[in-house]
Write an enzyme that holds these catalytic residues in place. Structure first.
Site, PDB file in Angstrom:
ATOM      1  N   GLY A  93       1.713  -2.357  15.749  1.00 38.14           N
ATOM      2  CA  GLY A  93       0.913  -1.892  14.622  1.00 38.14           C
ATOM      3  C   GLY A  93      -0.266  -2.810  14.340  1.00 38.14           C
ATOM      4  O   GLY A  93      -1.381  -2.345  14.074  1.00 38.14           O
ATOM      5  N   SER A  95      -6.013  18.612   5.220  1.00 41.62           N
ATOM      6  CA  SER A  95      -5.597  18.258   3.858  1.00 41.62           C
ATOM      7  C   SER A  95      -6.650  18.660   2.834  1.00 41.62           C
ATOM      8  O   SER A  95      -7.852  18.613   3.089  1.00 41.62           O
ATOM      9  CB  SER A  95      -5.319  16.761   3.771  1.00 41.62           C
ATOM     10  OG  SER A  95      -6.445  16.013   4.190  1.00 41.62           O
ATOM     11  N   ASN A 125       1.423   8.044  14.981  1.00 40.61           N
ATOM     12  CA  ASN A 125       0.563   8.249  16.146  1.00 40.61           C
ATOM     13  C   ASN A 125       1.110   9.438  16.933  1.00 40.61           C
ATOM     14  O   ASN A 125       1.927   9.301  17.838  1.00 40.61           O
ATOM     15  CB  ASN A 125       0.519   6.984  17.014  1.00 40.61           C
ATOM     16  CG  ASN A 125      -0.588   7.030  18.052  1.00 40.61           C
ATOM     17  OD1 ASN A 125      -0.697   7.987  18.802  1.00 40.61           O
ATOM     18  ND2 ASN A 125      -1.411   5.995  18.085  1.00 40.61           N
ATOM     19  N   HIS A 161      12.906  -3.866   4.813  1.00 38.32           N
ATOM     20  CA  HIS A 161      11.783  -2.978   5.128  1.00 38.32           C
ATOM     21  C   HIS A 161      12.093  -2.048   6.304  1.00 38.32           C
ATOM     22  O   HIS A 161      11.978  -0.822   6.188  1.00 38.32           O
ATOM     23  CB  HIS A 161      10.553  -3.834   5.441  1.00 38.32           C
ATOM     24  CG  HIS A 161       9.289  -3.075   5.600  1.00 38.32           C
ATOM     25  ND1 HIS A 161       8.314  -3.012   4.623  1.00 38.32           N
ATOM     26  CD2 HIS A 161       8.810  -2.331   6.632  1.00 38.32           C
ATOM     27  CE1 HIS A 161       7.303  -2.276   5.045  1.00 38.32           C
ATOM     28  NE2 HIS A 161       7.575  -1.850   6.271  1.00 38.32           N
ATOM     29  N   HIS A 208       0.863  -1.185   0.000  1.00 42.75           N
ATOM     30  CA  HIS A 208       0.000   0.000   0.000  1.00 42.75           C
ATOM     31  C   HIS A 208       0.896   1.229   0.000  1.00 42.75           C
ATOM     32  O   HIS A 208       2.076   1.165   0.340  1.00 42.75           O
ATOM     33  CB  HIS A 208      -0.966   0.028   1.191  1.00 42.75           C
ATOM     34  CG  HIS A 208      -0.321   0.024   2.536  1.00 42.75           C
ATOM     35  ND1 HIS A 208       0.044   1.169   3.197  1.00 42.75           N
ATOM     36  CD2 HIS A 208       0.031  -0.986   3.357  1.00 42.75           C
ATOM     37  CE1 HIS A 208       0.590   0.870   4.360  1.00 42.75           C
ATOM     38  NE2 HIS A 208       0.602  -0.437   4.484  1.00 42.75           N
ATOM     39  N   HIS A 268      12.918   2.036   6.731  1.00 44.26           N
ATOM     40  CA  HIS A 268      12.277   2.956   7.682  1.00 44.26           C
ATOM     41  C   HIS A 268      13.334   3.686   8.526  1.00 44.26           C
ATOM     42  O   HIS A 268      13.273   4.909   8.709  1.00 44.26           O
ATOM     43  CB  HIS A 268      11.338   2.188   8.607  1.00 44.26           C
ATOM     44  CG  HIS A 268       9.983   1.929   8.051  1.00 44.26           C
ATOM     45  ND1 HIS A 268       9.283   2.848   7.292  1.00 44.26           N
ATOM     46  CD2 HIS A 268       9.165   0.839   8.153  1.00 44.26           C
ATOM     47  CE1 HIS A 268       8.111   2.349   6.956  1.00 44.26           C
ATOM     48  NE2 HIS A 268       8.017   1.133   7.460  1.00 44.26           N
TER      49      HIS A 268
END
Length: 609
Positions: A185, A555, A313, A131, A11, A135
């Site tokens: 998560g 936004s 968060n 991954h 995603h 990050h």
């Protein structure tokens, strides 16, 4: 050296271009395709990055993908083996997709790259990061720190869900990891699913809903779902979850624990759901705090960098800041998977090729996260005219002055200026703005402009030099990733005894009620004149008119739509909503001047979020 970073096929696909360690451009694919969370190969984002840099793809030295597909496939197989025979049906559904599309990702990526540059030997130029290393690299290398601890937290990468790293200069060393299926998560996403919201996009709704409830289930979560240690390490009891082998996040044992089935998205929110949101938020904050304390004890670092989806968060981030565990913290503005594209490029340049690192003397290396495309004034005018818009072209001073006056008069304003933001937050380039002192502004923007749930809070954009006068924070917060309280002298205390849940929504709680949540908190964005001079000038002019150096900033999109990218997107959104004024470059549009026949309702084009 030029490195193009890519994230895709899960995603929020994105592309990012780094040249000799300098971030040149970055953008998410969804902004161009208008498909929320678009996961496809980011062809349009690649083209945009190359256009910004004035390059062809053949000019790129290396292309870096943000994770390792084979390792991810290994995790899929091992997970199903461990839990067999549970999950056979979901395994049978997932395996063909993995074999067809994901197991052979390298071949797929090479085919896509050949469409841009068929004569390049992409087999030699395509590399893969990990991954959570992506990050961590996205968090540390653009940060203002020469040394820092780095905490990454998300659902899951290949195996890792949480990692601790330490960065120094152009090096980054991952020290500890927590592996799937144990994940903060995924715990949060389980409650996102259970409260009726969409996983991987509705988590921020849970965070926004939490202050309406009380955390009466927090101890239940700690007693049954998560074994949380003092150093922040944790394990989840998989007997309550279904995400390893099933097609949902939770199972019947989970539902029995809380005494209800999952909420359907069409069902009303009740105090029960608000209490669930408050409870998982409280547990998440405690987990993040314990992780931060554990990292401090482990590394002795003065500075902390954060990335991964959980780093979005902002309430938990604000708690870490307030507790003073570290002297300074910095959060990657594109903390989710889109930012993995940037991290992959930076990790390739600094770690695999030993490229030197330059720490910005002021601020950070993200350029305010204004890394997407911009449009020249002449191009804006041509595009708006072609769309049928009626507009006035103003000089800089008049544009700022007339927009500030409209805001002071209570107008809802679309604000489209300069380069598009990279990451999920609008930061004053693709924003909808409003007067924070108007008691009905939150409701107006939610229901008549954004077409979204009434409980959703809005963020204040405040001049950096004024932030400490209005909020309980004295540090930079340029990316809207820290929550702080509204200053006590700006609060208005009303008796809300007997009010529950959404009954609290419309109570005036401060001098800036439109950006004050029910717990007197606010998701603060500080605006500096050197990073975003036009937005800072607008805030200054608004302060002159009203005495308030703060604006509502949300936004520029409607519910389920990606943030607008082009002038045409902005005009279409303007005409589909009850926005009153639109400023695009130096063009000012007023709704009353537009052709009513151009008003549309295009919200049905987007899937529910």
């Amino acid at each position: 050296m030029r490195v193009l970073g890519l994230s895709a096929l899960y995603h929020d696909s994105a592309a990012a271009l780094v040249e000799d360690g300098r971030i040149v451009a970055a953008a998410q694919e969804e902004r161009f395709t208008r498909k929320k969370h678009d996961a496809r190969i980011p062809k349009a984002a690649i083209a945009s990055c190359l256009d910004i840099a004035g390059l062809k793809l053949s000019d790129i030295d290396l292309v870096a993908f943000y994770e390792k597909p084979f390792v991810k496939f290994e995790r899929l197989l091992e997970t199903y083996a461990v839990f067999a025979p549970r999950g056979l049906s979901s395994f049978r559904q997932a395996l063909p997709l993995w074999i067809k599309e994901k197991l052979f990702q390298k071949d797929m990526l090479i085919r896509e790259l050949k469409e841009f540059a068929p004569d390049v030997k992409w087999m030699d130029k395509l590399v893969f990061s990990e991954h959570h290393l992506s990050h961590a690299a996205s968090a540390f290398f653009p940060s203002p720190f020469s040394e820092a601890a780095v905490l990454t937290m998300d659902g899951v990468g290949e195996w890792t869900t949480t990692s601790l790293a330490f960065g120094s200069g152009n090096t980054l060393d991952i020290r500890k990891e927590i592996h799937f299926p144990h994940s903060i998560g995924l715990l949060y996403s389980a409650f996102t699913y259970y409260t009726g919201f969409k996983v991987n996009s509705g988590e921020y709704k849970v965070m926004g809903l939490a202050p309406y409830g009380t955390p009466r289930f927090a101890q239940t979560i700690l007693d049954h779902l998560i074994d949380l240690k003092e150093d922040g390490s944790f394990r989840l009891d998989q007997s309550y979850f279904d995400y390893c082998t099933g097609l949902t996040m939770t199972n019947q044992r989970f539902h029995a624990l809380f005494g209800a089935p999952p909420r359907k998205s069409t069902e009303p929110l009740t105090p029960f759901h608000m209490d669930l949101a408050a409870s998982v938020q409280a547990v998440t904050e405690e987990a993040v705090l314990r992780l931060a304390r554990g990292i401090k004890a482990e590394t002795g670092a003065k500075n902390l960098c954060l990335a991964g989806g959980v780093a979005l968060n902002c309430v938990a981030n604000g708690k870490v800041l307030k507790e003073g565990i570290f002297e300074r913290i910095w959060i990657q503005p594109a903390a989710g998977d889109a930012g993995g594209a940037l991290g992959a490029a930076l990790a390739t340049y600094h770690l695999h090729h030993g490229g030197g690192r330059h720490v910005a003397p002021v601020g950070d290396s993200m350029a305010g996260s204004f890394l997407g495309p911009a449009f020249a004034q002449e191009d804006i005018e041509r595009r708006l005219a072609a769309a049928g818009a009626k507009f006035t072209v103003l000089n800089d001073g008049d544009l700022v002055g007339q927009t500030a006056q409209a805001l002071a008069d209570g107008a809802a304003v679309g604000w489209f200026q300069g380069r598009m933001e990279f990451g999920p937050r609008a930061l004053g380039a693709r924003s909808i703005l409003g007067n924070p002192a108007a008691p009905d502004m939150q409701r107006t923007l939610n229901l008549k402009v954004k077409f979204r749930e009434s409980f959703r809070p809005f963020a204040p954009a405040v001049r950096r030099e004024d932030v400490a006068d209005w909020f309980e924070i004295q540090t930079d917060s340029p990316y809207m990733l820290l929550v702080a309280g509204v200053k006590e002298d700006k609060r208005i205390h009303n008796d809300d005894a007997g009010k529950f849940g959404l009954d609290k929504l419309n109570m005036v709680r401060s001098q800036i009620p439109a950006v004050t949540h029910v717990d007197f908190s606010a998701r603060v964005q500080t605006v500096s004149a050197d990073v975003n001079p036009r937005f800072h000038a607008l805030l200054t002019r608004f302060q002159t008119l009203t005495g308030i150096p703060v604006l509502v900033n949300t936004s520029f999109n409607v519910r389920s739509e990606p943030i607008v990218c082009s002038p045409e997107d902005a005009f279409r959104c303007f005409m589909a909503t009850e926005l009153d004024v639109l400023a695009v470059g130096n063009c000012l549009l007023r709704k009353a001047d537009q052709d009513p026949a151009l008003k549309t309702d295009y919200s049905a084009e987007f899937e529910p979020d």
